[in-house]
Write a protein that holds these residues in place. Structure first.
Motif, PDB file in Angstrom:
ATOM      1  N   VAL A 297       0.842  -1.179   0.000  1.00 21.71           N
ATOM      2  CA  VAL A 297       0.000   0.000   0.000  1.00 21.71           C
ATOM      3  C   VAL A 297       0.884   1.238   0.000  1.00 21.71           C
ATOM      4  O   VAL A 297       1.915   1.274   0.676  1.00 21.71           O
ATOM      5  N   VAL A 298       0.514   2.248  -0.788  1.00 26.78           N
ATOM      6  CA  VAL A 298       1.175   3.550  -0.723  1.00 26.78           C
ATOM      7  C   VAL A 298       0.110   4.600  -0.427  1.00 26.78           C
ATOM      8  O   VAL A 298      -1.067   4.413  -0.723  1.00 26.78           O
ATOM      9  N   GLY A 299       0.564   5.711   0.166  1.00 28.50           N
ATOM     10  CA  GLY A 299      -0.357   6.746   0.627  1.00 28.50           C
ATOM     11  C   GLY A 299      -0.674   6.608   2.093  1.00 28.50           C
ATOM     12  O   GLY A 299      -1.161   7.550   2.721  1.00 28.50           O
ATOM     13  N   GLN A 300      -0.431   5.415   2.671  1.00 30.62           N
ATOM     14  CA  GLN A 300      -0.582   5.138   4.098  1.00 30.62           C
ATOM     15  C   GLN A 300       0.624   4.317   4.538  1.00 30.62           C
ATOM     16  O   GLN A 300       1.247   3.622   3.716  1.00 30.62           O
ATOM     17  N   GLU A 301       0.910   4.386   5.830  1.00 30.44           N
ATOM     18  CA  GLU A 301       2.095   3.666   6.314  1.00 30.44           C
ATOM     19  C   GLU A 301       1.863   2.182   6.453  1.00 30.44           C
ATOM     20  O   GLU A 301       2.814   1.391   6.452  1.00 30.44           O
ATOM     21  N   ASP A 302       0.593   1.775   6.567  1.00 22.40           N
ATOM     22  CA  ASP A 302       0.273   0.351   6.575  1.00 22.40           C
ATOM     23  C   ASP A 302      -1.182   0.171   6.147  1.00 22.40           C
ATOM     24  O   ASP A 302      -1.903   1.141   5.924  1.00 22.40           O
ATOM     25  N   PHE A 303      -1.629  -1.072   6.067  1.00 22.32           N
ATOM     26  CA  PHE A 303      -2.977  -1.367   5.555  1.00 22.32           C
ATOM     27  C   PHE A 303      -4.096  -0.953   6.496  1.00 22.32           C
ATOM     28  O   PHE A 303      -5.252  -0.878   6.086  1.00 22.32           O
ATOM     29  N   SER A 304      -3.778  -0.679   7.749  1.00 26.61           N
ATOM     30  CA  SER A 304      -4.832  -0.339   8.700  1.00 26.61           C
ATOM     31  C   SER A 304      -5.178   1.134   8.687  1.00 26.61           C
ATOM     32  O   SER A 304      -6.206   1.531   9.219  1.00 26.61           O
ATOM     33  N   LYS A 305      -4.335   1.960   8.108  1.00 24.67           N
ATOM     34  CA  LYS A 305      -4.535   3.405   8.133  1.00 24.67           C
ATOM     35  C   LYS A 305      -5.321   3.852   6.892  1.00 24.67           C
ATOM     36  O   LYS A 305      -5.130   3.321   5.799  1.00 24.67           O
ATOM     37  N   THR A 306      -6.168   4.881   7.100  1.00 22.10           N
ATOM     38  CA  THR A 306      -6.965   5.415   5.982  1.00 22.10           C
ATOM     39  C   THR A 306      -7.064   6.932   6.017  1.00 22.10           C
ATOM     40  O   THR A 306      -7.787   7.522   5.208  1.00 22.10           O
ATOM     41  N   LEU A 307      -6.347   7.614   6.922  1.00 20.93           N
ATOM     42  CA  LEU A 307      -6.516   9.049   7.088  1.00 20.93           C
ATOM     43  C   LEU A 307      -5.901   9.842   5.938  1.00 20.93           C
ATOM     44  O   LEU A 307      -4.900   9.429   5.340  1.00 20.93           O
ATOM     45  N   ALA A 308      -6.485  11.007   5.689  1.00 15.82           N
ATOM     46  CA  ALA A 308      -5.913  11.956   4.736  1.00 15.82           C
ATOM     47  C   ALA A 308      -5.287  13.087   5.542  1.00 15.82           C
ATOM     48  O   ALA A 308      -5.999  13.909   6.129  1.00 15.82           O
ATOM     49  N   LEU A 309      -3.973  13.097   5.631  1.00 14.22           N
ATOM     50  CA  LEU A 309      -3.288  14.111   6.434  1.00 14.22           C
ATOM     51  C   LEU A 309      -3.416  15.474   5.782  1.00 14.22           C
ATOM     52  O   LEU A 309      -3.305  15.615   4.561  1.00 14.22           O
ATOM     53  N   ARG A 310      -3.643  16.488   6.638  1.00 10.75           N
ATOM     54  CA  ARG A 310      -3.798  17.836   6.113  1.00 10.75           C
ATOM     55  C   ARG A 310      -2.493  18.359   5.550  1.00 10.75           C
ATOM     56  O   ARG A 310      -2.483  19.106   4.571  1.00 10.75           O
ATOM     57  N   GLN A 311      -1.389  17.971   6.119  1.00 12.59           N
ATOM     58  CA  GLN A 311      -0.084  18.398   5.630  1.00 12.59           C
ATOM     59  C   GLN A 311       0.476  17.314   4.695  1.00 12.59           C
ATOM     60  O   GLN A 311       0.889  16.251   5.134  1.00 12.59           O
ATOM     61  N   PRO A 312       0.448  17.562   3.377  1.00 11.99           N
ATOM     62  CA  PRO A 312       0.927  16.523   2.448  1.00 11.99           C
ATOM     63  C   PRO A 312       2.416  16.251   2.616  1.00 11.99           C
ATOM     64  O   PRO A 312       3.198  17.128   3.000  1.00 11.99           O
TER      65      PRO A 312
END
Length: 906
Positions: free
Chosen positions: A169-184
């Protein structure tokens, strides 16, 4: 019925094969035909299809997108493991038994994101998804933009089992995370809607961060940071989520909500949704914030207007102040584009807001390029499926509604059509058939007509003016002119030179009239205005039948079972006709096959420019089908035409006629060798009423109505009684409750037998004798010609096609595509048939399929008894709003109405 599908390998498509503006899709996935919009969850459905990708014979489709209001949004990706077997190659011969639409029959083999094809649950982890909107594959890797989980899932090999977990997975540090960080950062994503794999690189359209991220090698670990960012100067630029507070001004180096990114290995294409443009880099960028080289959809790299027509489109006229008027769109404009894709030569653009796909046959090299072809619309200037112009939201074989994504396999273009819940497959072919080239074989064209009649007396210096639209034609009467001279002179003026641009004038001296026939075919002719006037002191009287021409119809709207003519070029190498005696028509003649929705059509005749075929009865479940011609040349080469769409309606009648311009002479015959007449039985049945038919004044045949009687039973009881008569016999007409009377004696001896009707005072049964005496014996089946014309009051037969399904049920069960009709003689179309002859109502006594013929209808018409002599009496039939072509028959009235000049019988 056993299912059998045979596919035959054939030669490659002709080098001349290409896409054509307005063509239909050849195949589809996700629906059972081209007009269903089913929203079920199953292996043969694709939901609100968003993304699509093709690699190594496999097709990948996401079940969701980001447009509000499209259902069902399915959090899954389906895989068609052998899509070529589902949609077939364009030149394949298809032999099918038991499938309604053989080119609409694909089923997915694998589903990702769900345990099966019916479950639809949001989830994260390596096996779950939440609104996946894009998919990409290079045949080895598979990547999915899992949009609402703010991540991209990667499989290191193509999954072959349901709900197979992703590897990375890319865009998150692992498969359990789904947040969209405000600071890209280089490792984060926010609502990604585009993904692409090319030459070992991964590209992601990070939509809500207004940027594209590039990984120079496929990520092998979770959360791996990207190497390059486009659309922003660096990885850490924070964007304003409320665009109303921070409008992004378009520049070569920025983006606003990019929704797709693709590459042909040389160039990079980014669909910049918010700026209504496609950004193109001529070489793959390797540095952050690299500016694009040019844009498609805008005149420069600093414009962002949706459908920027004033900058990109040629004017279509001027207003009253001399200001240029522009179309709403053209081949250079875009409105909320969704996808761009290139095969290295062509460029395809899914122009979502304009409900179309633009095709550039060669790669644009500068800003504002104009497309060569449009798919989903009949013209680069039109949008016929927008919400306003398509309020019923019907789908069709040649229409798209907000296309979202594209895939290319070298021959076929796959287009996701989310509102219609399907993937359309557009294929190249020979552009041999016009968009409206499939037409009712009898009608061909239904032209609007009008008439101008002349009466009164003609005097020198009288002036007559005919006005057609804004064009006036004037004639001043000369000494010794007759009414015929005036008519001929005006006709000559209207037809002078190349003629009036919109009408053809035809004189009709027998009824002292000018007939105007529209040069604009179909319904367009109904808008042509016309008028006629004479000078104030003139004694000549000119009158028009209306203010506009009327009767124009669309012969390209086809009813199930219709015999059609397919017009085109190079359709066959020779002319071949099917043997007329064959009970079942062949599906191949002279190497030619015709397909409607993938069904082989029965053929009556093929030639280089025309094919006569039968549209299958079984397409009655659709309002649009596709049609194409497959020809195997003597050399062995296979040529396939570009598919065209055929609108399907319940009925649209056409009358068969001879050759030449309309109105053509009808293929009409005299109906009876005995004199005939008609009694109509109307009203209602009330016990005790007495109905009587009187023959020759003294032979009375009476029936007293009983409880439980209907008009039909009253009719039948009267027929039973009349059949005791020594000179006349009776039988029921094919439609309504009518009694047909015929002389028992052939020939003229039966003409003049008087008949009448009577009912008791206050009777609710109404009997009407259509004429006062039997008339018009001729030779049954003899052609109606000028030497043997029809008579007023006579019953004639015209032959037609396109009248649709018939009843009763026994007749409908006898409808077999390609087979001669073998059902009941007494059958009738589901929709009643009306008729006009000579501007007067003609009684339709029978309309139905002719036993022993292929989709041929007989229509028996009883002509009005007051028709004047006219060698070209116009005849039409109609069902609901659909009017047939105008045909002509010669009519001779041996006893013209008072005031008309008598003639001798020919």
């Amino acid at each position: 019925m056993r299912l059998f599908i045979a596919l035959f390998a054939v030669a490659a498509l002709s080098p001349a094969a290409e896409f054509t503006t307005g063509q239909a899709a050849r195949a589809l996935l996700g629906q059972h035909n081209f007009t269903t919009q089913n929203s079920s969850r199953a292996e043969n459905s694709v939901g609100a299809a968003g993304g699509v990708a093709y690699a190594n014979g496999q097709l990948f489709v996401t079940g969701s997108n980001r447009i509000v209001g499209i259902d069902p949004q399915l959090s899954r990706v389906v895989i068609f493991q052998d899509v070529n077997a589902d949609v077939r190659t364009p030149d394949a011969e298809i032999s099918v038994e038991g499938i309604r639409c053989p080119v609409c029959s694909g089923s997915a083999d694998v589903v990702l994101g769900q345990p099966d094809f019916t479950t639809n649950e949001w989830a994260n982890g390596p096996s779950g998804m939440r609104s996946p909107t894009a998919v990409a594959s290079d045949g080895h890797y598979l990547a999915v933009a899992d949009t609402d989980n703010n991540r991209v899932l990667i499989w290191n090999s193509i999954p072959s089992s349901n709900q197979a977990p992703a590897d990375v997975v890319v865009g998150q540090e692992d498969f359990s995370k789904t947040l969209a960080l405000r600071q890209p950062t280089a490792s984060t994503l926010r609502g990604p809607q585009g993904v692409w794999i090319q030459d070992g690189r991964l590209y992601v359209a990070d939509t809500l961060n207004h940027r594209v991220l590039i990984w120079n090698s496929m990520p092998t670990s979770n959360g791996k940071p990207a190497d390059v960012v486009l659309g922003q100067p660096n990885f850490n630029v924070q964007v304003q989520s409320n665009l109303a507070e921070d409008t992004v001004v378009p520049k070569p180096e920025n983006m606003l909500n990019p929704v797709s990114v693709t590459s042909d290995g040389v160039r990079l294409f980014v669909t910049d949704l918010g700026h209504n443009r496609i950004l193109v880099w001529n070489a793959l960028p390797s540095s952050n914030g690299a500016p694009a080289d040019f844009a498609v959809g805008q005149p420069d790299l600093t414009s962002a207007l949706a459908n920027n027509v004033t900058a990109l489109c040629q004017p279509v006229g001027q207003d009253e102040n001399g200001k240029d008027l522009h179309p709403f769109r053209c081949g250079a404009t875009l409105e909320f584009p969704r996808f761009a894709l290139s095969d290295g030569t062509r460029l395809f653009v899914a122009d979502g807001g304009n409900d179309r796909v633009l095709v550039f046959k060669t790669m644009p090299r500068d800003n504002g390029a104009t497309a060569d072809v449009v798919l989903g619309q009949p013209s680069l200037l039109l949008n016929q499926v927008s919400d306003g112009s398509n309020p019923l939201f019907r789908s069709a074989a040649d229409q798209l509604r907000t296309p979202m994504a594209l895939a290319w396999d070298g021959t076929n273009l796959y287009v996701t059509d989310p509102f219609n819940r399907r993937v359309m497959v557009f294929s190249m072919g020979e552009p041999a058939i016009p968009l409206t080239g499939v037409r009712n074989a009898a009608s061909l064209d239904v032209a609007a007509v009008g008439s101008i009649t002349f009466s009164g007396s003609v005097e020198e210096k009288d002036e007559v003016t005919i006005k057609i639209q804004d064009r006036e034609y004037k004639y001043k009467v000369l000494a010794d002119d007759s009414a015929v001279d005036v008519i001929n002179a005006l006709v000559g003026l209207i037809n002078a030179g190349t003629g009036d641009p919109e009408v053809l004038a035809t004189p009709n001296a027998e009824i002292a009239a000018i007939i105007l026939t529209s040069r604009l075919l179909g319904v367009e002719g109904n808008s042509i205005t016309y008028s006629a006037s004479a000078s104030s002191t003139s004694k000549i009287i000119v009158e028009t039948r209306g203010a506009t021409l009327a009767g124009g119809g669309d012969a390209a709207k086809i009813a199930p079972g219709t015999i059609v003519t397919i017009q085109g070029s190079a359709l066959a190498e020779t002319t071949v006709e099917a043997p007329i005696e064959d009970w079942v028509l062949p599906t191949e003649l002279g190497g030619v096959q015709v397909y409607f929705d993938g069904i082989k059509a029965p053929l009556l005749m093929v030639s280089p420019t025309k094919i006569n075929a039968q549209v299958p009865w079984e397409i009655l479940d659709a309002t649009s089908i596709n049609a194409y011609v497959r020809t195997v040349k003597k050399s062995g080469n296979v040529v396939v035409t570009t598919p065209v769409a055929v609108p399907i309606v319940p009925q649209n009648p056409g009358i068969f006629a001879g050759e030449g311009p309309d109105p053509r002479p009808a293929m009409a015959v005299h109906a009876s060798s005995q004199a005939s007449g008609t009694v109509s039985v109307d009203g209602s049945a009330k016990a005790g009423d007495v109905a009587t038919v009187i023959i020759e004044g003294d032979r009375r045949y009476t029936y007293t109505v009983q409880e439980g009687d209907t008009l039909s039973t009253i009719r039948d009881k009267l027929i039973e009684a009349i059949n005791e008569d020594p000179r006349v016999y009776a039988f029921p007409a094919g439609v309504f409750n009518r009694i047909r009377l015929r002389a028992r004696e052939d020939g003229e001896g039966g003409n003049g037998i008087a008949y009448g009707v009577q009912a008791n005072e206050g009777s609710q049964v109404i009997l009407t004798a259509i004429t006062s005496a039997l008339c018009c014996a001729n030779e049954a089946g003899a052609p109606i010609t000028e030497e043997n014309p029809a008579l007023p009051g006579e019953t004639i037969i015209v032959y037609a096609t396109g009248l649709g399904l018939v009843k009763p049920e026994e007749a409908q069960r006898s409808l077999w595509t390609g087979h001669k009709y073998d059902g009941p003689d007494f059958n009738e179309p589901n929709q009643f048939v009306d008729a006009m002859a000579g501007g007067k109502t003609a009684n339709v006594l029978f309309a139905g399929l002719k036993r022993g013929e292929h989709a041929l209808y007989e229509v028996h018409l009883e002509l009005n008894s007051d028709l004047p002599t006219n060698a070209a009496t116009h005849v039409t039939i109609a069902q609901d709003v659909f009017v047939s072509n105008i045909v002509s028959i010669p009519v001779f009235n041996p006893k013209p109405p008072e005031g008309e000049e008598g003639e001798t019988s020919p």
